[in-house]
Enzyme design. Structure first.
Site, mmCIF file in Angstrom:
data_model
loop_
_atom_site.group_PDB
_atom_site.id
_atom_site.type_symbol
_atom_site.label_atom_id
_atom_site.label_comp_id
_atom_site.label_asym_id
_atom_site.label_seq_id
_atom_site.Cartn_x
_atom_site.Cartn_y
_atom_site.Cartn_z
ATOM 1 N N ARG A 51 13.792 17.280 9.392
ATOM 2 C CA ARG A 51 15.139 17.898 8.886
ATOM 3 C C ARG A 51 15.997 16.973 8.296
ATOM 4 N NH1 ARG A 51 17.800 14.089 10.832
ATOM 5 N NH2 ARG A 51 19.458 15.549 10.737
ATOM 6 N N GLY A 52 17.080 17.621 7.960
ATOM 7 C CA GLY A 52 18.099 16.787 6.964
ATOM 8 C C GLY A 52 17.978 17.436 5.650
ATOM 9 N N ALA A 53 19.258 17.800 5.045
ATOM 10 C CA ALA A 53 19.074 18.475 3.632
ATOM 11 C C ALA A 53 18.185 17.686 2.734
ATOM 12 C CB ALA A 53 20.335 18.847 3.238
ATOM 13 N N ARG A 85 14.222 27.619 6.874
ATOM 14 C CA ARG A 85 15.653 27.219 7.052
ATOM 15 C C ARG A 85 16.448 27.699 6.033
ATOM 16 N NH1 ARG A 85 16.414 22.218 10.125
ATOM 17 N NH2 ARG A 85 18.448 23.375 10.898
ATOM 18 N N GLN A 179 21.033 15.333 17.868
ATOM 19 C CA GLN A 179 20.495 14.663 16.604
ATOM 20 C C GLN A 179 21.216 13.136 16.746
ATOM 21 O OE1 GLN A 179 21.585 17.638 16.472
ATOM 22 N NE2 GLN A 179 20.188 18.631 14.847
ATOM 23 N N ASP A 220 24.677 20.009 4.258
ATOM 24 C CA ASP A 220 23.408 20.825 3.971
ATOM 25 C C ASP A 220 23.581 21.590 2.715
ATOM 26 O OD1 ASP A 220 21.398 20.715 6.450
ATOM 27 O OD2 ASP A 220 23.341 20.205 7.142
ATOM 28 N N ASN A 230 27.766 22.093 7.336
ATOM 29 C CA ASN A 230 26.893 21.138 8.152
ATOM 30 C C ASN A 230 26.859 21.263 9.485
ATOM 31 O OD1 ASN A 230 26.195 18.371 7.713
ATOM 32 N ND2 ASN A 230 27.784 17.676 8.981
ATOM 33 N N LYS A 231 26.305 20.511 10.300
ATOM 34 C CA LYS A 231 25.973 20.628 11.572
ATOM 35 C C LYS A 231 27.163 21.221 12.293
ATOM 36 C CE LYS A 231 22.773 20.347 12.920
ATOM 37 N NZ LYS A 231 21.555 21.716 12.909
#
Length: 327
Positions: A51-53, A85, A179, A220, A230-231
């Site tokens: 995960r993570g852009a 996603r 996370q 993201d 973002n998150k």
């Protein structure tokens, strides 16, 4: 590519497969998962093994490499990967790069190496924004684990530490998937950077007490006007930072900018399973049958962002990414 880092490569092409750190197992165990088909890679993306852009951008390209070497229809492969996603624009960017390449494997490997190099440049630009002995609050995980390596938001903090600026980090836990607690704290421990884990709800108290010098987060997707997805929980931190007069920085590669999204209102927001909220590590914490809303991301308006740090430099408002210029 020579690897000289206390954190192994997050994602790489190895022996005809996509090898990834299995982030579902951290911090308890450092292990790897190999995807040899597009469907296996999609499952890894969907379940947050990777995960993570920026890492998803590399994963997108490597997914198309898998399609090429296994003979899978590229249109079908691209559709399956993109459906995993919706918020991180880098995933579609990576898929496109891999799909359009004559040699998708070479393209994906090049993107992975380039991601690390870009993150190091980004970190060097952002390091100067961290005060000497600065107390930095970060949200979610935007470190090496969210990229092919080095990190974006944590890349800024790493670069500041490497430059002798002696930062320390407030790591918020980042509910519901934790996370921050599971991944960011693990990375900072490996890097030897002082870090303190706090509950998400402590951020306002820390700021009011004068114990936060700046906030650094990843992204993201960034809209053409500078709005940042973002998150979930990032928007609240930006509001708190604005209220307390604390700089709020976003660190992200240029590939995270989506000129086709005029504003944050045009960014699709992923909804995930309610079980992520109603349970922790498989243990239910809410009554059975209770309704749950689980938005994985939120949008921070550009007006709350002090600066956006990219591999090309530090950009400040007003942003106009749709025309390729900033002022």
């Amino acid at each position: 590519m020579t690897w000289d880092d206390p954190i192994p490569p997050t994602i790489e092409w190895r022996d005809g497969a996509v090898r990834m750190i299995d982030q579902r197992l951290l911090p308890g165990r450092l292990a790897f998962v190999d995807a040899r088909t597009v469907d296996e890679l999609c499952a890894a993306i969907r379940t947050l093994a990777v995960r993570g852009a920026p890492a998803l951008g590399v994963a997108g390209a490597m997914g198309m490499a898998l399609a090429q070497v296994t003979g899978m229809d590229p249109v079908d492969a691209a559709a399956r990967i993109l459906a995993t996603r919706p918020t991180a624009v880098n995933l579609a960017w990576g898929v496109t790069r891999g799909r359009d390449a004559a040699d998708a494997v070479a393209e994906a490997e090049g993107l992975a190496a380039d991601d690390v190099a870009r993150n190091r440049r980004l970190g060097a630009f952002g390091a100067a924004l961290v005060p000497e002995g600065g107390r930095v609050l970060t949200h979610c995980n935007a470190g090496a684990l969210a990229c092919a390596g080095y990190g974006t938001a944590l890349g800024v903090i790493r670069a500041a530490a490497e430059a002798g600026r002696r930062p320390s980090v407030w790591v918020d836990e980042t509910r519901p998937v934790l996370q921050g607690a599971r991944l960011t704290a693990w990375e900072l421990d490996r890097l030897g950077i002082p870090a303190t884990l706090v509950a998400d709800v402590m951020a306002g108290s820390l700021m009011a007490a004068g114990e936060v010098d700046c906030v650094v987060v990843g992204a993201d997707r960034i809209a053409a006007n500078g709005d940042v997805a973002n998150k979930i929980g990032t928007y609240a931190l930006a509001v708190l930072a604005h209220h307390h007069g604390i700089p709020f920085y976003v660190a992200a590669p240029v590939a995270t900018v989506d000129p086709s999204c005029p504003t944050g209102a045009d960014i699709p927001i992923e909804r995930r399973s309610g079980e992520e909220v109603s349970s922790i590590a498989g243990h239910r914490i809410a009554p059975a049958g209770v309704a749950v809303e689980n938005r994985a991301f939120d949008v921070t308006p550009a007006g709350l962002v002090t600066a956006i740090v990219t591999e090309d430099g530090v950009l400040r408002p007003t942003y106009s990414f749709g025309t390729g210029t900033t002022s």
